[in-house]
Scaffold this active site. Structure first.
Site, PDB file in Angstrom:
ATOM      1  N   GLY A 108      14.674 -17.571  47.096  1.00  8.29           N
ATOM      2  CA  GLY A 108      13.392 -18.218  47.386  1.00  8.29           C
ATOM      3  C   GLY A 108      12.592 -18.208  46.107  1.00  8.29           C
ATOM      4  O   GLY A 108      12.074 -17.169  45.706  1.00  8.29           O
ATOM      5  N   ASP A 128      14.034 -11.514  43.310  1.00  7.86           N
ATOM      6  CA  ASP A 128      12.577 -11.562  43.482  1.00  7.86           C
ATOM      7  C   ASP A 128      11.795 -11.179  42.226  1.00  7.86           C
ATOM      8  O   ASP A 128      10.681 -10.668  42.321  1.00  7.86           O
ATOM      9  CB  ASP A 128      12.123 -10.636  44.643  1.00  7.86           C
ATOM     10  CG  ASP A 128      12.861 -10.944  45.915  1.00  7.86           C
ATOM     11  OD1 ASP A 128      13.133 -12.128  46.160  1.00  7.86           O
ATOM     12  OD2 ASP A 128      13.170  -9.997  46.665  1.00  7.86           O
TER      13      ASP A 128
HETATM   14  P1  IMP Z   1      23.083 -12.278  51.240  1.00  6.06           P
HETATM   15  O1  IMP Z   1      23.007 -12.811  49.858  1.00  6.06           O
HETATM   16  O2  IMP Z   1      22.266 -13.042  52.222  1.00  6.06           O
HETATM   17  O3  IMP Z   1      24.487 -12.059  51.685  1.00  6.06           O
HETATM   18  O4  IMP Z   1      22.427 -10.805  51.227  1.00  6.06           O
HETATM   19  C1  IMP Z   1      23.016  -9.706  50.537  1.00  6.06           C
HETATM   20  C2  IMP Z   1      21.942  -8.812  49.908  1.00  6.06           C
HETATM   21  O5  IMP Z   1      21.292  -9.521  48.861  1.00  6.06           O
HETATM   22  C3  IMP Z   1      20.835  -8.374  50.865  1.00  6.06           C
HETATM   23  O6  IMP Z   1      20.403  -7.092  50.496  1.00  6.06           O
HETATM   24  C4  IMP Z   1      19.728  -9.385  50.600  1.00  6.06           C
HETATM   25  O7  IMP Z   1      18.461  -8.883  50.941  1.00  6.06           O
HETATM   26  C5  IMP Z   1      19.884  -9.562  49.110  1.00  6.06           C
HETATM   27  N1  IMP Z   1      19.405 -10.860  48.616  1.00  6.06           N
HETATM   28  C6  IMP Z   1      20.065 -12.039  48.664  1.00  6.06           C
HETATM   29  N2  IMP Z   1      19.338 -13.001  48.069  1.00  6.06           N
HETATM   30  C7  IMP Z   1      18.219 -12.412  47.619  1.00  6.06           C
HETATM   31  C8  IMP Z   1      17.095 -12.885  46.875  1.00  6.06           C
HETATM   32  O8  IMP Z   1      17.008 -14.061  46.472  1.00  6.06           O
HETATM   33  N3  IMP Z   1      16.134 -11.972  46.604  1.00  6.06           N
HETATM   34  C9  IMP Z   1      16.231 -10.672  46.980  1.00  6.06           C
HETATM   35  N4  IMP Z   1      17.269 -10.171  47.657  1.00  6.06           N
HETATM   36  C10 IMP Z   1      18.259 -11.048  47.970  1.00  6.06           C
END
Ligand code: IMP
Length: 426
Positions: free
Chosen positions: A42, A15
């Site tokens: 995103g 982010d």
């Molecule tokens: P996952 O990638 O969905 O398995 O999530 C694992 C961790 O990474 C969690 O704490 C999510 O909130 C964080 N996370 C994954 N993608 C993003 C991103 O694009 N921005 C911020 N946090 C992310």
């Protein structure tokens, strides 16, 4: 190789505003390439009065005639890709998908959600998009690749090999979550195959040819160094390599003209896990409101905190960063003081950015801060770094000195061109 490979990666917990920086650098690139993660990302792009959020396709899909490549290390949600193809179509941008990229199956999403539910209070706070389970299958050499979707026989053979799908179904039964049956998932994959087939290519070969022909290829990272599976704080990480090493691992490219690391002027984190400079209560709330810190993918409120230069120095080092871009500096306008975490003490011992910030270090360190004078001016109109108020320039210079990397641009608002740059940032 006479062309140039440029990488943009996040230096915090995702982010950081990478989408806008990629969009800006994409003007001079012949291709924009996503190399890691999936639709857990995103990337927000503000083009005129329109706002787009891309999750899997590269941020170059809002530029006419831009080549957008999805590499072999990106996990692909077919629904999301289908939706984002519409944005590319609208802007006359081209999209190519690597045949070897793994598909996120509905069962991966079911397992991700089931595991989070089972973990209760100790959940990771994943995006629930099936990212971890899809990568797990990739590394254990199973699952469906985009290239398998060209025929029913290949899909069936892949799912049956070693009773792969049966085994995954057993996991969902164990977790008590619903999942598609074997026949349903085959039919589901076939529904997308006509859309996906014409876009399939060998992205590694294309990139290699482009570089040999003297072109510039821009690699767009997702998430950030502090969420990297190796360098982040497990288990509170994502499941991919978020640094330029992710480009090396998946494209076999080892020379980069620039590795542009993006950091916010402060810090945020979504999901669980240690966050040494986190601000609780009203102070955190003020930053969240001013910076609209709500997740672009899940809408979750982001945890907010002071800048953490110790972590930033670590991220620059392990990320091989050659220059820094600071985003959301405008959000800090109006604060009397700007604070940055500049040292950690762990078990009575100072920890510097040359050391590894393990989960225990991040959880149990006591942070010391350095305060800098704040600024009250509206800085959104500044287009050159030297036009920024003295207090902003001082903060940026001190950050640059601390981490040992030049700052080449400072983003001062969400719009496409709302950015103060130096000569080094083109
Ligand atoms: P996952 O990638 O969905 O398995 O999530 C694992 C961790 O990474 C969690 O704490 C999510 O909130 C964080 N996370 C994954 N993608 C993003 C991103 O694009 N921005 C911020 N946090 C992310």
């Amino acid at each position: 190789m006479s062309g140039s490979a440029v990488v943009v990666c996040g230096l915090q917990w995702g982010d950081e505003g990478k989408g806008k920086i990629v969009d800006k650098l994409a003007r001079n690139a012949h291709a924009v390439v996503r190399f890691n993660g999936g639709n857990n990302a995103g990337h927000t792009l503000v083009v005129g009065d329109k706002k787009y959020v891309t999750h899997t396709l590269p941020s170059g899909i809002v530029r006419a005639d831009q080549n957008n490549l999805v590499g072999p290390g990106v996990v692909c949600d077919l629904d999301v890709i289908t939706e984002e193809l519409q944005i590319a179509l609208k802007h006359d941008a081209r999209v190519f998908l690597d045949r070897s990229a793994p598909v996120i199956l509905p069962i991966h999403i079911a397992i991700d959600k089931g595991r989070e539910l089972a973990a209760g209070k100790r959940k990771i706070g994943t995006t629930n998009r099936g990212i971890g389970p899809a990568y797990e299958d990739f590394w254990s050499r199973r699952g469906i690749k985009l290239g398998d979707m060209v025929s029913e026989d290949r899909i069936v053979a892949r799912l049956r090999r070693g009773e792969y799908y049966e085994e995954r179904l057993a996991v969902t039964r164990h977790l008590g979550v619903d999942a598609m049956s074997f026949d349903e998932v085959v039919a589901w994959l076939l529904e997308y195959s006509e859309t996906i087939k014409p876009l399939l290519v060998d992205t590694r070969a294309i990139v290699s040819q482009m570089l040999s022909a003297g072109m510039q290829v821009l690699f767009e990272g997702a998430q950030g160094v502090m969420l990297d599976t190796v360098h982040g704080s497990q288990p509170y990480t994502t499941s991919s390599c978020c640094t330029a090493a992710g480009v090396s691992a998946t494209f076999g490219i080892y020379k980069f003209e620039r590795v542009v690391g993006v950091t916010k002027a402060y810090a945020t984190r979504v999901g669980a896990g240690p966050f040494p400079t986190e601000l609780h209560g009203e102070a955190g709330e003020r930053l969240r409101e001013k910076g609209s810190e709500f997740g672009a993918t899940t809408g979750r409120p982001r945890r907010c905190g002071h800048a953490d230069w110790n972590a930033l120095g670590f991220a620059c080092r392990v990320g091989g960063v050659t220059e820094l871009v600071v985003t959301k500096a405008d959000v800090l306008s109006g604060f009397d003081q700007v604070r940055a975490g500049t040292s950690y003490v762990f078990e009575g011992r100072p920890i510097g950015p040359h050391e590894t910030l393990t989960t225990r270090v991040l959880e149990d360190s006591i942070v010391s801060y350095t305060d800098f004078p704040g600024w009250s001016e509206d800085i959104t109109g500044c287009r050159r770094i030297e036009d920024l108020p003295e207090a902003v320039q001082n903060y940026i210079q001190e950050m640059s000195k601390f981490v040992g990397c030049p700052v080449t641009a400072v983003s001062v608002g969400p719009g496409r061109d709302v950015i103060a740059t130096s000569n080094g940032f083109v």
